[in-house]
Design a protein around this motif. Structure first.
Motif, PDB file in Angstrom:
ATOM      1  N   ALA A 491      32.927   0.056  57.844  1.00 40.25           N
ATOM      2  CA  ALA A 491      31.710   0.691  57.328  1.00 40.25           C
ATOM      3  C   ALA A 491      32.006   2.096  56.815  1.00 40.25           C
ATOM      4  O   ALA A 491      31.530   2.495  55.732  1.00 40.25           O
ATOM      5  N   VAL A 492      32.795   2.857  57.573  1.00 41.58           N
ATOM      6  CA  VAL A 492      33.146   4.217  57.161  1.00 41.58           C
ATOM      7  C   VAL A 492      33.957   4.193  55.869  1.00 41.58           C
ATOM      8  O   VAL A 492      33.705   4.981  54.936  1.00 41.58           O
ATOM      9  N   LEU A 493      34.926   3.284  55.780  1.00 44.52           N
ATOM     10  CA  LEU A 493      35.745   3.182  54.579  1.00 44.52           C
ATOM     11  C   LEU A 493      34.900   2.801  53.365  1.00 44.52           C
ATOM     12  O   LEU A 493      35.113   3.319  52.253  1.00 44.52           O
ATOM     13  N   PHE A 494      33.927   1.911  53.566  1.00 49.41           N
ATOM     14  CA  PHE A 494      33.064   1.504  52.467  1.00 49.41           C
ATOM     15  C   PHE A 494      32.219   2.687  51.981  1.00 49.41           C
ATOM     16  O   PHE A 494      32.021   2.868  50.776  1.00 49.41           O
ATOM     17  N   VAL A 495      31.720   3.491  52.916  1.00 47.03           N
ATOM     18  CA  VAL A 495      30.933   4.671  52.544  1.00 47.03           C
ATOM     19  C   VAL A 495      31.790   5.652  51.747  1.00 47.03           C
ATOM     20  O   VAL A 495      31.356   6.189  50.714  1.00 47.03           O
ATOM     21  N   ILE A 496      33.022   5.856  52.192  1.00 43.09           N
ATOM     22  CA  ILE A 496      33.931   6.772  51.490  1.00 43.09           C
ATOM     23  C   ILE A 496      34.191   6.274  50.065  1.00 43.09           C
ATOM     24  O   ILE A 496      34.107   7.047  49.096  1.00 43.09           O
ATOM     25  N   CYS A 497      34.490   4.975  49.946  1.00 37.75           N
ATOM     26  CA  CYS A 497      34.749   4.400  48.618  1.00 37.75           C
ATOM     27  C   CYS A 497      33.507   4.501  47.734  1.00 37.75           C
ATOM     28  O   CYS A 497      33.599   4.822  46.536  1.00 37.75           O
ATOM     29  N   SER A 498      32.357   4.223  48.310  1.00 36.85           N
ATOM     30  CA  SER A 498      31.112   4.253  47.542  1.00 36.85           C
ATOM     31  C   SER A 498      30.826   5.651  47.021  1.00 36.85           C
ATOM     32  O   SER A 498      30.468   5.835  45.848  1.00 36.85           O
ATOM     33  N   VAL A 499      30.978   6.645  47.880  1.00 34.08           N
ATOM     34  CA  VAL A 499      30.740   8.031  47.462  1.00 34.08           C
ATOM     35  C   VAL A 499      31.719   8.423  46.354  1.00 34.08           C
ATOM     36  O   VAL A 499      31.336   9.042  45.342  1.00 34.08           O
ATOM     37  N   TYR A 500      32.980   8.032  46.535  1.00 36.93           N
ATOM     38  CA  TYR A 500      34.002   8.377  45.539  1.00 36.93           C
ATOM     39  C   TYR A 500      33.658   7.797  44.169  1.00 36.93           C
ATOM     40  O   TYR A 500      33.678   8.518  43.147  1.00 36.93           O
ATOM     41  N   PHE A 501      33.333   6.499  44.120  1.00 38.21           N
ATOM     42  CA  PHE A 501      33.084   5.864  42.826  1.00 38.21           C
ATOM     43  C   PHE A 501      31.723   6.235  42.242  1.00 38.21           C
ATOM     44  O   PHE A 501      31.557   6.246  41.018  1.00 38.21           O
ATOM     45  N   LEU A 502      30.752   6.557  43.095  1.00 36.80           N
ATOM     46  CA  LEU A 502      29.453   7.001  42.583  1.00 36.80           C
ATOM     47  C   LEU A 502      29.553   8.382  41.937  1.00 36.80           C
ATOM     48  O   LEU A 502      28.883   8.664  40.934  1.00 36.80           O
ATOM     49  N   LEU A 503      30.399   9.238  42.491  1.00 31.42           N
ATOM     50  CA  LEU A 503      30.546  10.594  41.967  1.00 31.42           C
ATOM     51  C   LEU A 503      31.516  10.657  40.787  1.00 31.42           C
ATOM     52  O   LEU A 503      31.474  11.606  39.988  1.00 31.42           O
ATOM     53  N   SER A 504      32.389   9.667  40.692  1.00 36.93           N
ATOM     54  CA  SER A 504      33.445   9.694  39.673  1.00 36.93           C
ATOM     55  C   SER A 504      32.929   9.919  38.255  1.00 36.93           C
ATOM     56  O   SER A 504      33.458  10.774  37.517  1.00 36.93           O
ATOM     57  N   PRO A 505      31.909   9.200  37.778  1.00 34.82           N
ATOM     58  CA  PRO A 505      31.450   9.417  36.400  1.00 34.82           C
ATOM     59  C   PRO A 505      30.992  10.856  36.154  1.00 34.82           C
ATOM     60  O   PRO A 505      31.248  11.413  35.074  1.00 34.82           O
ATOM     61  N   GLY A 536      35.604   0.958  39.032  1.00 35.85           N
ATOM     62  CA  GLY A 536      35.116   0.963  40.407  1.00 35.85           C
ATOM     63  C   GLY A 536      33.642   1.283  40.476  1.00 35.85           C
ATOM     64  O   GLY A 536      32.890   0.672  41.254  1.00 35.85           O
ATOM     65  N   PHE A 537      33.204   2.237  39.635  1.00 36.93           N
ATOM     66  CA  PHE A 537      31.774   2.578  39.575  1.00 36.93           C
ATOM     67  C   PHE A 537      30.955   1.367  39.131  1.00 36.93           C
ATOM     68  O   PHE A 537      29.931   1.041  39.731  1.00 36.93           O
ATOM     69  N   GLY A 538      31.419   0.698  38.092  1.00 32.71           N
ATOM     70  CA  GLY A 538      30.700  -0.472  37.586  1.00 32.71           C
ATOM     71  C   GLY A 538      30.630  -1.590  38.613  1.00 32.71           C
ATOM     72  O   GLY A 538      29.603  -2.249  38.788  1.00 32.71           O
ATOM     73  N   MET A 539      31.732  -1.798  39.320  1.00 28.54           N
ATOM     74  CA  MET A 539      31.793  -2.847  40.336  1.00 28.54           C
ATOM     75  C   MET A 539      30.870  -2.516  41.515  1.00 28.54           C
ATOM     76  O   MET A 539      30.205  -3.394  42.065  1.00 28.54           O
ATOM     77  N   LEU A 540      30.819  -1.240  41.888  1.00 30.40           N
ATOM     78  CA  LEU A 540      29.945  -0.832  42.982  1.00 30.40           C
ATOM     79  C   LEU A 540      28.481  -1.034  42.611  1.00 30.40           C
ATOM     80  O   LEU A 540      27.693  -1.556  43.403  1.00 30.40           O
ATOM     81  N   VAL A 541      28.103  -0.621  41.400  1.00 34.94           N
ATOM     82  CA  VAL A 541      26.714  -0.794  40.946  1.00 34.94           C
ATOM     83  C   VAL A 541      26.350  -2.273  40.909  1.00 34.94           C
ATOM     84  O   VAL A 541      25.268  -2.687  41.343  1.00 34.94           O
ATOM     85  N   ASN A 542      27.272  -3.098  40.389  1.00 26.28           N
ATOM     86  CA  ASN A 542      27.035  -4.547  40.321  1.00 26.28           C
ATOM     87  C   ASN A 542      26.820  -5.132  41.714  1.00 26.28           C
ATOM     88  O   ASN A 542      25.934  -5.964  41.932  1.00 26.28           O
ATOM     89  N   THR A 543      27.620  -4.685  42.678  1.00 23.33           N
ATOM     90  CA  THR A 543      27.511  -5.177  44.055  1.00 23.33           C
ATOM     91  C   THR A 543      26.195  -4.744  44.695  1.00 23.33           C
ATOM     92  O   THR A 543      25.537  -5.535  45.385  1.00 23.33           O
ATOM     93  N   ILE A 544      25.794  -3.496  44.445  1.00 24.23           N
ATOM     94  CA  ILE A 544      24.526  -3.008  44.994  1.00 24.23           C
ATOM     95  C   ILE A 544      23.352  -3.783  44.414  1.00 24.23           C
ATOM     96  O   ILE A 544      22.416  -4.160  45.136  1.00 24.23           O
TER      97      ILE A 544
END
Length: 620
Positions: A491-505, A536-544
């Protein structure tokens, strides 16, 4: 004169001795199993239901029967809120949900009576060759396994129900399309399965030579005069509208529910029609309308599955219920309706409750508890094992194993904590109940939310000092397949990845603006890192979006969400290619420490993100 007085005295004495039993016998015959007098039913039920009508419930039909006769019948609330149409138990049609399964099991027992089905026979002998393609165990599946929900099938949610009747396919096609994986050995784990019941209905279809709906109409509905009952009702003028609660006293109309696997839960009908079925199962004369021999009915209502002595769960597809007297029943839910069907064979008593409210339990379950079990009952505990030995966190056996939806069950685990040596608290999705140990590892509910009335008893199977399984009606509960520490880390790793890819753009936009101002060529050296971040951003948005769509409506076809999986594969391919090209570029060119660090972070985050999505099955 003295002789006359003596005789009169004897008569009075006789009456005084036997008057009380006569009154008691009459009283017992004119009360519900919990002791509510039939004379007081109107007041009792009105007060109970009125507390919820308009607050948490839009409408309901309630019918009680004794000795095959209706002793109470009333509609509450509205069948159509827009037009102010009231509920009528005789004419208002509502979806029965899984109460429909009762009809399927009756049909199976009719063929058992005719010698066409052996409950212990491998069902493959009744099915076309290689019909089931996802079996994982060599042990045969029997009709008993289908009845007891112990065939070992995982939960498969896609294509279970549709809001559009044009999506319905034949029963055979529906079974092929929605075949779940077999994840447990047959007979070992109770995991409620719509697929199992639909498969039983298909076997009835094959052996009878009629489509299942035609068979049921000819052998059950028409003989009992169930004129309003049918599968997958479309645009019937008496059909109630279904609702979901959006707030206190606020309701929203919701879509109807149609099924290809219709033997598992697609019936709609009036409460009075369902009462006719209940009457036939509690009155031996009427039972001969369904069965040729009364012994078939007796067998049908007899316990057929008990995981441990003294703890009965299932009677040929009907769930056992511990009240003042042995009860049998089945609940049902669709996207906008809830129902319950309850029999007390010993008292020839039955209850039918239909509501046009999604997920309703206060009336459909709570009222039945009030009518069949004394509300102030107490339980004597016996010497057993310390309650602390059964503490833990457990997942429902009824869940998906090979889909991202498996994550949902980790969010609502069953938690058991000890209160003292003999009592435990059980918590699930914010609902709590207190259980007391009545035999070693057998616990009975003392108090709790209406949800727990469907699991009045639970049994802990303990092996080598650890709980291996909790037996309960509808679904067993199993220890977490992963440690809590592992889940927390993921869960922690997923949050870290999510924050990273959400902020990337946003970071890339800022860097692009800065590079324009400074006239620097930033993207020449980190373009593949940029592709990784954007993918990664696109994949995260698609998953959400996928998660939100499923949580908003579980009644979806697989084709409706398949595009999300295709998008994930495309982004995965792009990320993989970018990682390879970035690695090659880094080897062939000299990068600054900052460029190396950003590139390394992009690669690590991407790989970690992909591994998490693979672990959680976001590709299927």
């Amino acid at each position: 004169m003295k002789y006359t007085i003596t005789i009169l005295t004897a008569v009075l004495l006789f009456l005084s001795i036997f008057s009380t039993p006569l009154v008691l016998a009459e009283t017992l015959d004119d009360t519900t199993p919990s002791g509510v007098s039939f004379e007081d039913l109107d007041i009792f039920i009105n007060e109970y239901v009125d507390e919820y009508i308009g607050e948490t419930l839009t409408g309901a039909s309630v019918i009680l029967l004794k000795n095959g006769e209706v002793v109470f019948s009333k509609g509450y609330g509205l069948a159509d809120m827009d037009n102010g149409k009231e509920v009528d138990p005789d004419t208002t049609l509502m979806e029965w949900g899984s109460v429909s399964k009762v009809v399927t099991w009756i049909a199976v027992m009719q063929l058992v009576e005719e010698g066409k089905i052996d409950l212990n026979e491998d069902i493959s002998t009744y099915l076309p060759d290689s019909f089931l393609t996802k079996l994982s165990y060599s042990e045969p599946i029997t009709m008993y396994h289908l009845m007891h929900h112990t065939a070992g099938f995982e939960e498969y949610l896609f294509d279970l129900g549709y809001s559009d009747p044009t999506e319905i396919v034949s029963l055979k096609e529906g079974l092929i399309k929605t075949e779940p994986n077999q994840v447990y050995p047959p007979g070992e784990v109770v995991a409620y399965s719509n697929y199992s019941t639909a498969l039983a209905g298909y076997i009835v279809e094959l052996l009878s030579g009629q489509s299942f709906d035609e068979y049921v109409k000819d052998h059950i509905f028409e003989p009992l005069g169930m004129d309003t009952t049918e599968y997958n009702v479309v645009n019937h003028e008496e059909m109630a509208k279904g609702y979901v609660q959006t707030g206190p006293g606020q309701f929203q109309e919701y879509q109807p529910f149609f099924m290809s696997l219709y033997p598992a839960g697609a019936l709609s009908g009036s409460a009075m029609d369902l009462a006719k079925l209940a009457s036939a199962l509690t009155n031996q004369e009427e039972a001969l309308t369904l069965f040729k021999d009364i012994e078939t009915l007796n067998t049908f209502l007899t316990t057929s599955y008990s995981p441990v002595e003294g703890f009965a769960i299932n009677a040929h597809g009907l769930w056992e219920y511990k009240g003042n007297y042995r009860g049998l029943g089945h609940g049902g839910n669709t996207d906008a309706f809830s129902a319950n069907f309850h029999l007390v064979p010993e008292q020839q008593f039955s209850i039918v409750i239909l509501t046009n409210q999604a997920g309703e339990i206060d009336v459909s379950i709570g009222l039945i508890e009030a009518l069949v079990t004394e509300m102030d009952h107490s339980i004597d505990s016996n010497e057993g094992f310390e309650a602390s030995s059964v503490e833990g966190t457990y997942l429902s056996g009824r869940r998906t194993h090979n889909s991202f939806i498996n994550l949902y069950y980790y969010l609502i685990p069953l938690k058991v904590t000890s209160l003292n040596d003999n009592e435990i608290n059980v918590s699930l999705a914010g609902m709590n109940a207190t259980y007391v140990q009545t035999q070693p590892y057998l616990y009975e509910m003392v108090t709790g939310a209406p949800f727990y009335h469907t699991m009045k008893e639970i049994y802990f199977h303990v092996e080598n000092g650890h709980v291996s399984k909790i037996s309960a009606p509808i679904s067993d509960y199993l220890p977490l397949p992963q440690s809590k520490a592992s889940l927390y880390i993921q869960a922690v790793l997923f949050v870290i990845c999510s924050v990273y890819f959400l902020l990337s753009p946003f970071v890339l936009i800022v860097r692009w603006i800065v590079s324009k101002i400074r006239r620097e060529k930033v993207f020449k050296t980190v373009k593949w890192s940029t592709f990784i971040q954007l993918s990664g951003f696109g994949m995260l948005v698609n998953t959400i979006v996928l998660i939100i769509r499923m949580l908003s409506n579980f009644s979806r076809s697989y084709s409706d969400i398949k595009v999300h999986f295709i998008i994930n594969y495309l982004f995965t391919g792009l990320i993989t290619l970018s990682i390879i090209l970035l690695s090659i570029y880094a080897v062939r060119n000299t990068l600054t420490k900052g460029q190396k660090f950003r590139s390394l972070i992009s690669i690590v985050m991407a790989i970690m993100f992909l591994l998490l999505l693979m672990t959680w099955s976001f590709y299927q």
